[in-house]
Design a protein around this motif. Structure first.
Motif, PDB file in Angstrom:
ATOM      1  N   LYS A 238       8.638   5.043  19.141  1.00 48.43           N
ATOM      2  CA  LYS A 238       9.476   6.231  18.967  1.00 48.43           C
ATOM      3  C   LYS A 238       9.106   7.052  17.727  1.00 48.43           C
ATOM      4  N   ILE A 239       8.191   6.526  16.893  1.00 52.94           N
ATOM      5  CA  ILE A 239       7.878   7.253  15.655  1.00 52.94           C
ATOM      6  C   ILE A 239       6.657   8.154  15.832  1.00 52.94           C
ATOM      7  N   PHE A 240       5.598   7.602  16.418  1.00 60.47           N
ATOM      8  CA  PHE A 240       4.370   8.387  16.582  1.00 60.47           C
ATOM      9  C   PHE A 240       3.990   8.500  18.044  1.00 60.47           C
TER      10      PHE A 240
ATOM     11  N   LYS B 100       0.841  -1.209   0.000  1.00 64.55           N
ATOM     12  CA  LYS B 100       0.000   0.000   0.000  1.00 64.55           C
ATOM     13  C   LYS B 100       0.874   1.257   0.000  1.00 64.55           C
ATOM     14  N   ASN B 101       1.826   1.308   0.931  1.00 61.78           N
ATOM     15  CA  ASN B 101       2.596   2.540   1.087  1.00 61.78           C
ATOM     16  C   ASN B 101       3.514   2.817  -0.097  1.00 61.78           C
ATOM     17  N   ALA B 102       3.966   1.761  -0.781  1.00 66.70           N
ATOM     18  CA  ALA B 102       4.762   1.971  -1.987  1.00 66.70           C
ATOM     19  C   ALA B 102       3.847   2.494  -3.092  1.00 66.70           C
TER      20      ALA B 102
ATOM     21  N   MET C  30      17.704  16.340   6.214  1.00 69.34           N
ATOM     22  CA  MET C  30      16.430  16.388   6.948  1.00 69.34           C
ATOM     23  C   MET C  30      16.694  16.216   8.444  1.00 69.34           C
ATOM     24  N   ARG C  31      15.882  16.858   9.281  1.00 71.06           N
ATOM     25  CA  ARG C  31      16.096  16.763  10.731  1.00 71.06           C
ATOM     26  C   ARG C  31      15.702  15.371  11.239  1.00 71.06           C
ATOM     27  N   PHE C  32      14.829  14.687  10.477  1.00 69.11           N
ATOM     28  CA  PHE C  32      14.405  13.324  10.810  1.00 69.11           C
ATOM     29  C   PHE C  32      14.162  12.615   9.489  1.00 69.11           C
ATOM     30  N   ALA C  33      14.431  11.303   9.443  1.00 70.04           N
ATOM     31  CA  ALA C  33      14.300  10.556   8.185  1.00 70.04           C
ATOM     32  C   ALA C  33      12.831  10.249   7.872  1.00 70.04           C
ATOM     33  N   SER C  34      12.092  11.285   7.508  1.00 70.22           N
ATOM     34  CA  SER C  34      10.659  11.128   7.189  1.00 70.22           C
ATOM     35  C   SER C  34      10.498  10.382   5.857  1.00 70.22           C
ATOM     36  N   VAL C  35       9.609   9.406   5.857  1.00 66.86           N
ATOM     37  CA  VAL C  35       9.356   8.616   4.649  1.00 66.86           C
ATOM     38  C   VAL C  35       8.716   9.501   3.571  1.00 66.86           C
ATOM     39  N   GLY C  36       7.629  10.155   3.940  1.00 68.88           N
ATOM     40  CA  GLY C  36       6.892  10.975   2.976  1.00 68.88           C
ATOM     41  C   GLY C  36       7.736  12.126   2.436  1.00 68.88           C
ATOM     42  N   ALA C  37       8.506  12.773   3.316  1.00 75.20           N
ATOM     43  CA  ALA C  37       9.313  13.915   2.860  1.00 75.20           C
ATOM     44  C   ALA C  37      10.411  13.441   1.904  1.00 75.20           C
TER      45      ALA C  37
ATOM     46  N   MET D  56      -6.822  10.933   3.883  1.00 71.73           N
ATOM     47  CA  MET D  56      -5.593  10.155   3.861  1.00 71.73           C
ATOM     48  C   MET D  56      -4.369  11.063   3.800  1.00 71.73           C
ATOM     49  N   ARG D  57      -3.474  10.907   4.784  1.00 70.32           N
ATOM     50  CA  ARG D  57      -2.283  11.749   4.848  1.00 70.32           C
ATOM     51  C   ARG D  57      -1.394  11.619   3.602  1.00 70.32           C
ATOM     52  N   ALA D  58      -1.368  10.401   3.023  1.00 67.64           N
ATOM     53  CA  ALA D  58      -0.478  10.172   1.870  1.00 67.64           C
ATOM     54  C   ALA D  58      -0.839  11.057   0.680  1.00 67.64           C
TER      55      ALA D  58
ATOM     56  N   ARG E 137       1.518  14.632  13.414  1.00 66.45           N
ATOM     57  CA  ARG E 137       1.903  14.467  12.013  1.00 66.45           C
ATOM     58  C   ARG E 137       1.998  15.769  11.215  1.00 66.45           C
ATOM     59  N   PRO E 138       2.908  16.652  11.611  1.00 65.35           N
ATOM     60  CA  PRO E 138       3.064  17.913  10.878  1.00 65.35           C
ATOM     61  C   PRO E 138       3.741  17.727   9.517  1.00 65.35           C
ATOM     62  N   MET E 139       3.952  18.847   8.809  1.00 61.74           N
ATOM     63  CA  MET E 139       4.500  18.804   7.446  1.00 61.74           C
ATOM     64  C   MET E 139       5.824  19.563   7.340  1.00 61.74           C
ATOM     65  N   ASP E 140       6.411  19.955   8.468  1.00 62.04           N
ATOM     66  CA  ASP E 140       7.584  20.839   8.416  1.00 62.04           C
ATOM     67  C   ASP E 140       8.767  20.234   7.643  1.00 62.04           C
ATOM     68  N   ILE E 141       8.948  18.919   7.753  1.00 59.74           N
ATOM     69  CA  ILE E 141      10.121  18.304   7.091  1.00 59.74           C
ATOM     70  C   ILE E 141       9.936  18.334   5.563  1.00 59.74           C
ATOM     71  N   HIS E 142       8.676  18.119   5.122  1.00 62.77           N
ATOM     72  CA  HIS E 142       8.366  18.219   3.682  1.00 62.77           C
ATOM     73  C   HIS E 142       8.649  19.648   3.197  1.00 62.77           C
TER      74      HIS E 142
ATOM     75  N   THR F  63       7.060   0.783  13.025  1.00 60.40           N
ATOM     76  CA  THR F  63       5.937   1.230  13.857  1.00 60.40           C
ATOM     77  C   THR F  63       4.623   0.623  13.373  1.00 60.40           C
ATOM     78  N   ASP F  64       4.516   0.367  12.064  1.00 64.13           N
ATOM     79  CA  ASP F  64       3.274  -0.179  11.523  1.00 64.13           C
ATOM     80  C   ASP F  64       3.043  -1.643  11.919  1.00 64.13           C
ATOM     81  N   LEU F  65       4.010  -2.264  12.622  1.00 67.85           N
ATOM     82  CA  LEU F  65       3.792  -3.638  13.127  1.00 67.85           C
ATOM     83  C   LEU F  65       3.759  -3.685  14.651  1.00 67.85           C
TER      84      LEU F  65
HETATM   85  C1  UD1 Z   1       4.799   6.614   6.334  1.00 69.33           C
HETATM   86  C2  UD1 Z   1       3.812   5.482   6.175  1.00 69.33           C
HETATM   87  C3  UD1 Z   1       3.213   5.096   7.528  1.00 69.33           C
HETATM   88  C4  UD1 Z   1       4.335   4.774   8.529  1.00 69.33           C
HETATM   89  C5  UD1 Z   1       5.340   5.931   8.591  1.00 69.33           C
HETATM   90  C6  UD1 Z   1       6.542   5.630   9.459  1.00 69.33           C
HETATM   91  C7  UD1 Z   1       2.968   5.900   3.973  1.00 69.33           C
HETATM   92  C8  UD1 Z   1       1.820   6.261   3.097  1.00 69.33           C
HETATM   93  N1  UD1 Z   1       2.758   5.901   5.263  1.00 69.33           N
HETATM   94  O1  UD1 Z   1       4.052   7.734   6.828  1.00 69.33           O
HETATM   95  O2  UD1 Z   1       2.383   3.952   7.350  1.00 69.33           O
HETATM   96  O3  UD1 Z   1       3.760   4.580   9.796  1.00 69.33           O
HETATM   97  O4  UD1 Z   1       5.829   6.234   7.258  1.00 69.33           O
HETATM   98  O5  UD1 Z   1       7.183   4.476   9.032  1.00 69.33           O
HETATM   99  O6  UD1 Z   1       4.035   5.571   3.479  1.00 69.33           O
HETATM  100  N2  UD1 Z   1       6.964  14.217  10.881  1.00 69.33           N
HETATM  101  C9  UD1 Z   1       7.149  15.538  11.223  1.00 69.33           C
HETATM  102  N3  UD1 Z   1       7.167  16.466  10.218  1.00 69.33           N
HETATM  103  C10 UD1 Z   1       7.014  16.117   8.908  1.00 69.33           C
HETATM  104  C11 UD1 Z   1       6.850  14.759   8.572  1.00 69.33           C
HETATM  105  C12 UD1 Z   1       6.816  13.832   9.574  1.00 69.33           C
HETATM  106  O7  UD1 Z   1       7.279  15.882  12.404  1.00 69.33           O
HETATM  107  O8  UD1 Z   1       7.063  16.996   8.044  1.00 69.33           O
HETATM  108  C13 UD1 Z   1       6.928  13.193  11.960  1.00 69.33           C
HETATM  109  C14 UD1 Z   1       5.581  12.515  12.007  1.00 69.33           C
HETATM  110  O9  UD1 Z   1       4.677  13.266  12.790  1.00 69.33           O
HETATM  111  C15 UD1 Z   1       5.926  11.193  12.633  1.00 69.33           C
HETATM  112  C16 UD1 Z   1       7.314  10.897  12.082  1.00 69.33           C
HETATM  113  O10 UD1 Z   1       7.827  12.148  11.645  1.00 69.33           O
HETATM  114  O11 UD1 Z   1       5.988  11.314  14.022  1.00 69.33           O
HETATM  115  C17 UD1 Z   1       7.339   9.887  10.941  1.00 69.33           C
HETATM  116  O12 UD1 Z   1       6.639  10.390   9.856  1.00 69.33           O
HETATM  117  P1  UD1 Z   1       6.956   9.978   8.343  1.00 69.33           P
HETATM  118  O13 UD1 Z   1       8.168   9.131   8.258  1.00 69.33           O
HETATM  119  O14 UD1 Z   1       6.898  11.233   7.527  1.00 69.33           O
HETATM  120  O15 UD1 Z   1       5.692   9.094   8.021  1.00 69.33           O
HETATM  121  P2  UD1 Z   1       4.693   9.188   6.806  1.00 69.33           P
HETATM  122  O16 UD1 Z   1       5.433   9.377   5.536  1.00 69.33           O
HETATM  123  O17 UD1 Z   1       3.582  10.124   7.122  1.00 69.33           O
END
Ligand code: UD1
Length: 422
Positions: free
Chosen positions: A329-331, A22-24, A161-168, A93-95, A123-128, A307-309
């Protein structure tokens, strides 16, 4: 609203096919916005989140056609593109925020509503925003929408990036592939879904190196072309179904499963006393007699424990011998399944980001409520071995991320059925 009814029973046996991730897929679909030529995704999962992304892309002017019962998505974006992603779709949906990078790259501007999604923290958007700003975008927040502009085009840059965000990481990749010059993303996320997106973008003509490591280098190109790409196996669905025989005994092979997608999780299963074996066709999981051992779990970015498991792993540990501590530690606020598991007889204390699980002999069926996607499936897993009947309500969360859960589990001997609601 539909409910799922589960009657606890004995060992499971057989095979469960694992779908595409799904996430891919949710990151791959917006990549269609980057090219005028068609992008075809095979091995797509059939889920409501994918239908939501289809709706979002259609609202932007792209075409997404589900073929072969939804397993193939034929996408294209050759006409006029609308740069606005509306709140009404994005809030589901956040994605949805994954259209930001590609819209900016292709059009030079984008207006994307702030997202919704699972209620598992702020779940903010600052890293994006920081990542896209590094490529030259000017981004401001007005009336709940992010307005992003890069009228002169995006320019390659080095950004950490300040944190390895997946979406960003995904948004940065999709923006940088069409930027002028070279970009380097440091502290990039290393998840298999990022690797899959990079592979697909490369098949479309992008120049990317280093995906799967913390430093990704992207050499911008003028245009991308069409491609066909198979979606990687869903490691979260895989881990979820691996837990079914771990919880109620028996032997199940998860078809298409690969240990390298889910190594840290397999190590924890091994420590708990569950046998995990890579076969030519998937991963075989078996649990012999006796109780599972308690283990401690800390969720971390890949390659750490996902975290998803976490919720599903907690379902296993409820009946382990001894006490386990799970650290999230993620959410923040991702233990909403714990009070529901307690209704089934589990002994769990939650303090901030830690949950302490004291193993009990047996759980008992109860009426419980799904609170988010992964929490819902953890309740189903717990119910598989509980005494009596469990009714899980509000399963619409489940349908966002698991295709035909009741069919897949019944096929290996579980007593599970869906009851249609209004
Ligand atoms: C993706 C997955 C989700 C999974 C998560 C962590 C998809 C569609 N979803 O979500 O299932 O649980 O990775 O493996 O792929 N954060 C910030 N600022 C930002 C972005 C994120 O503070 O701009 C924080 C989030 O609030 C959270 C953490 O970083 O606490 C991880 O978020 P991120 O890795 O971005 O997860 P998603 O891409 O939203």
């Amino acid at each position: 609203m539909d409910s799922i009814i589960v009657r606890g029973n004995g060992p499971l046996k057989g095979q469960i096919p694992i779908a595409g991730a799904k996430n891919a897929c949710l990151a791959l679909m917006p990549a269609t916005l980057l090219s005028e030529e068609p992008l075809t995704l095979t091995n797509a999962p059939r889920l409501s989140d994918i239908r939501t992304m289809t709706q979002l892309l259609a609202s932007l002017g792209a075409e997404v056609t589900a073929l072969q019962d939804g397993k193939v998505l034929a996408t294209s974006c050759h006409g006029e593109i609308k740069p606005v992603a509306d709140y009404d779709i994005v809030r589901k949906m956040r994605a949805s925020n994954l259209v930001l990078g590609p819209l900016l790259a292709r059009l030079g501007h984008a207006v994307v509503s702030l997202p919704g999604g699972c209620a598992i923290g702020a779940r903010p958007m600052d890293i994006h925003i920081d990542a896209l700003a590094a490529l030259g975008a000017e981004i401001e927040l007005k009336d709940g929408y992010l307005h992003a502009n890069a009228r002169g085009g995006l320019k390659g840059a080095v950004h950490e990036m300040r944190f390895a965000s997946v979406g960003a990481t995904e948004n940065f990749l999709m923006a940088a592939v069409l930027a002028k010059g070279t970009s380097v993303l440091k502290n990039a996320a290393r998840e298999p879904e990022i690797v899959d997106l990079a592979k697909c973008l490369r098949a479309m003509g992008a120049q990317i190196e280093g995906e799967g490591t913390s430093d990704i280098t992207i050499q911008g190109v003028d245009r991308l072309h069409g491609a066909t790409h198979p979606v990687v196996t869903d490691r979260i669905e895989l881990g979820t179904y691996m837990l079914a025989p771990a919880i109620c005994g028996g032997e199940v092979e998860c078809l298409g499963g690969r240990i390298d997608l889910i190594e840290s999780f397999c190590e924890k299963l091994d420590a708990a006393g569950i046998s995990v074996e890579q076969t030519h066709t998937g991963i075989k999981v078996s649990r012999k007699n006796g109780r599972v051992r308690a283990v401690d779990v800390v969720t971390e970015p890949f390659p750490g424990f996902p975290t998803d498991l976490q919720a599903q792993m907690m379902a296993l540990l409820c009946t382990a011998e001894g006490t386990s501590v799970l650290e999230e530690k993620i959410f923040e606020n991702r233990f909403m399944h714990a009070p529901e598991l307690v209704r089934m007889g589990a002994k769990i204390e939650v303090h901030g980001g830690h949950a302490t699980v004291h193993g009990v002999d047996k759980l008992k069926g109860a009426r419980v409520m799904a609170t988010d996607l992964r929490a819902s499936v953890s309740l189903i897993l717990a119910a598989l071995a509980a005494e009596g009947e469990t009714m899980v309500s509000r399963v619409y969360h489940l349908d966002r991320g698991y295709e035909r859960v009741e069919e897949k589990l019944s096929a290996v001997g579980a007593k599970i059925e869906r009851v249609k609601g209004d």
